[in-house]
Design a protein around this motif. Structure first.
Motif, mmCIF file in Angstrom:
data_model
loop_
_atom_site.group_PDB
_atom_site.id
_atom_site.type_symbol
_atom_site.label_atom_id
_atom_site.label_comp_id
_atom_site.label_asym_id
_atom_site.label_seq_id
_atom_site.Cartn_x
_atom_site.Cartn_y
_atom_site.Cartn_z
ATOM 1 N N ASN A 181 90.058 110.351 88.144
ATOM 2 C CA ASN A 181 89.564 110.642 86.789
ATOM 3 C C ASN A 181 88.862 109.455 86.139
ATOM 4 N N ALA A 182 88.669 108.376 86.875
ATOM 5 C CA ALA A 182 88.119 107.144 86.278
ATOM 6 C C ALA A 182 86.601 107.080 86.434
ATOM 7 N N GLN A 183 85.914 108.126 85.971
ATOM 8 C CA GLN A 183 84.469 108.217 86.214
ATOM 9 C C GLN A 183 83.693 107.095 85.524
ATOM 10 N N GLN A 184 84.100 106.728 84.319
ATOM 11 C CA GLN A 184 83.391 105.656 83.609
ATOM 12 C C GLN A 184 83.461 104.343 84.389
ATOM 13 N N VAL A 185 84.630 104.046 84.937
ATOM 14 C CA VAL A 185 84.808 102.811 85.713
ATOM 15 C C VAL A 185 83.953 102.855 86.978
ATOM 16 N N LYS A 186 83.933 104.004 87.630
ATOM 17 C CA LYS A 186 83.111 104.162 88.842
ATOM 18 C C LYS A 186 81.622 103.938 88.520
ATOM 19 N N ASP A 187 81.180 104.501 87.389
ATOM 20 C CA ASP A 187 79.772 104.359 86.989
ATOM 21 C C ASP A 187 79.410 102.886 86.773
ATOM 22 N N VAL A 188 80.292 102.162 86.076
ATOM 23 C CA VAL A 188 80.009 100.743 85.807
ATOM 24 C C VAL A 188 80.047 99.947 87.110
ATOM 25 N N ALA A 189 80.953 100.291 88.011
ATOM 26 C CA ALA A 189 81.039 99.581 89.299
ATOM 27 C C ALA A 189 79.769 99.785 90.124
ATOM 28 N N GLN A 190 79.104 100.918 89.923
ATOM 29 C CA GLN A 190 77.828 101.165 90.603
ATOM 30 C C GLN A 190 76.684 100.393 89.951
ATOM 31 N N LYS A 191 76.717 100.298 88.615
ATOM 32 C CA LYS A 191 75.608 99.681 87.876
ATOM 33 C C LYS A 191 75.685 98.153 87.834
ATOM 34 N N CYS A 192 76.880 97.614 87.939
ATOM 35 C CA CYS A 192 77.060 96.165 87.805
ATOM 36 C C CYS A 192 76.213 95.435 88.845
ATOM 37 N N PRO A 193 75.437 94.428 88.447
ATOM 38 C CA PRO A 193 74.670 93.660 89.437
ATOM 39 C C PRO A 193 75.608 93.112 90.516
ATOM 40 N N LEU A 194 75.183 93.201 91.755
ATOM 41 C CA LEU A 194 76.049 92.800 92.868
ATOM 42 C C LEU A 194 76.476 91.337 92.759
ATOM 43 N N ASP A 195 75.632 90.500 92.156
ATOM 44 C CA ASP A 195 75.979 89.074 92.074
ATOM 45 C C ASP A 195 76.898 88.743 90.890
ATOM 46 N N ARG A 196 77.409 89.789 90.206
ATOM 47 C CA ARG A 196 78.335 89.565 89.078
ATOM 48 C C ARG A 196 79.615 90.375 89.240
ATOM 49 N N LEU A 197 79.900 90.820 90.426
ATOM 50 C CA LEU A 197 80.995 91.752 90.655
ATOM 51 C C LEU A 197 82.147 91.057 91.370
ATOM 52 N N LEU A 198 83.372 91.279 90.863
ATOM 53 C CA LEU A 198 84.585 90.772 91.511
ATOM 54 C C LEU A 198 85.562 91.925 91.719
ATOM 55 N N VAL A 199 86.527 91.720 92.610
ATOM 56 C CA VAL A 199 87.570 92.724 92.863
ATOM 57 C C VAL A 199 88.935 92.074 92.655
ATOM 58 N N GLU A 200 89.890 92.891 92.250
ATOM 59 C CA GLU A 200 91.227 92.377 91.941
ATOM 60 C C GLU A 200 92.257 93.477 92.148
ATOM 61 N N THR A 201 93.537 93.078 92.125
ATOM 62 C CA THR A 201 94.612 94.078 92.138
ATOM 63 C C THR A 201 95.316 94.194 90.791
ATOM 64 N N ASP A 202 95.462 93.087 90.060
ATOM 65 C CA ASP A 202 96.339 93.036 88.881
ATOM 66 C C ASP A 202 97.773 93.362 89.293
ATOM 67 N N SER A 203 98.101 93.125 90.571
ATOM 68 C CA SER A 203 99.451 93.419 91.036
ATOM 69 C C SER A 203 100.466 92.615 90.228
ATOM 70 N N PRO A 204 101.643 93.230 90.014
ATOM 71 C CA PRO A 204 102.200 94.426 90.687
ATOM 72 C C PRO A 204 101.798 95.767 90.062
ATOM 73 N N TYR A 205 100.816 95.746 89.151
ATOM 74 C CA TYR A 205 100.404 96.981 88.470
ATOM 75 C C TYR A 205 99.209 97.633 89.173
ATOM 76 N N LEU A 206 98.932 98.888 88.788
ATOM 77 C CA LEU A 206 97.653 99.565 89.075
ATOM 78 C C LEU A 206 97.303 99.646 90.558
ATOM 79 N N ALA A 207 98.282 99.988 91.383
ATOM 80 C CA ALA A 207 97.999 100.114 92.820
ATOM 81 C C ALA A 207 96.901 101.155 93.045
ATOM 82 N N PRO A 208 95.961 100.847 93.934
ATOM 83 C CA PRO A 208 94.869 101.792 94.208
ATOM 84 C C PRO A 208 95.348 102.963 95.054
ATOM 85 N N VAL A 209 94.588 104.042 95.038
ATOM 86 C CA VAL A 209 94.770 105.105 96.016
ATOM 87 C C VAL A 209 94.598 104.464 97.395
#
Length: 258
Positions: A181-209
């Protein structure tokens, strides 16, 4: 290899099995992680992880929703950020979800962290929840573009993302991007310039599918990266290379603090 740009592995459930956490990271192609400070009592444990393990760096700072208890003054933040393995200041920012009433104390703490990052010449790790407009306004007014930094666990609109990018900031995406259901986040992840994008877990919270609802750990940042790569029509290897380069460009001290 991937870098988890934001995790809380000092929390007891992860700290108690740190060797397993590290082994899981390496098995999934993650060789580094940034451990994030959120308060004064837990900061020594955050710092110790960075000092004791080559795979980890740390930040120094107090989370915006810590209303009571000790705080960190500007000189302390600057002094700690001088250590080679303390590579950023935060997490800081604004959070209007848990705290109510006159929140000027939150904005003042945020400004203090920005001043400290500017003096220490390290980037900011920014948290914003139900406070996006004020967060960007304080960033502008306090000249957060000088130290720069990252909007962690980004879930805001593209308009807010664009304003942060215009200030020289990076956008980091967590396991939320994998949620159906996180369509807005998906849209921004597509639009974000590749040279400004990072990935994270925020663990122990928010485990991905496919681990949603379970305890998260840095190894799972692979699933975040795979999903974003798929959204952007690129390979995981290409996304890993780009996000790792981005991390080292933003957290410049990290290159020398292995």
């Amino acid at each position: 290899m991937l870098i988890d740009s934001h995790c809380h592995i000092n929390f007891p459930d992860l700290a108690s099995r740190i060797d397993e956490v590290k082994a899981n990271m390496l098995a999934n192609g993650i060789d580094r992680a940034l451990v994030i400070s959120v308060n004064v009592p837990d900061y020594p444990a955050v710092r110790a992880l960075a000092l004791e393990h080559d795979m980890f760096w740390a930040t120094v700072g107090v989370h915006p929703d810590v209303e009571d208890g000790p705080d960190m003054d500007e000189d302390f933040l600057v002094a700690e950020a001088a250590h080679p393995k303390i590579i950023g200041i935060g997490e800081t920012g604004l959070d209007y979800h848990w705290c109510k009433g006159d929140l000027e104390w939150q904005r003042e703490r945020f400004r203090r962290h920005i001043r400290a990052a500017t003096r220490a010449r390290v980037p900011l790790v920014i948290h914003t929840r139900e406070s996006a407009e004020d967060t960007v306004r304080v960033m502008r007014e306090a000249h957060a573009d000088q130290p720069g930094g990252v909007m962690h666990c980004f879930t805001e609109s593209w308009e807010i993302g664009r304003q942060a990018l215009d200030l020289g900031f990076y956008l980091s995406f967590s396991g939320i991007v994998t949620f159906k259901n996180a369509q807005q986040v998906k849209d921004v992840a597509q639009k974000c310039p590749l040279d400004r994008l990072l990935v994270e877990t925020d663990s122990p919270y928010l485990a991905p599918v496919p681990y949603r609802g379970q305890q998260n750990e840095p190894a799972y940042v692979r699933h975040v990266a795979e999903h974003i790569a798929e959204l952007r029509g690129m390979t995981l290897a290409a996304l890993a290379e780009a996000t790792t380069e981005n991390f080292y460009r933003l957290f410049a001290k990290a290159r020398h603090a292995h």
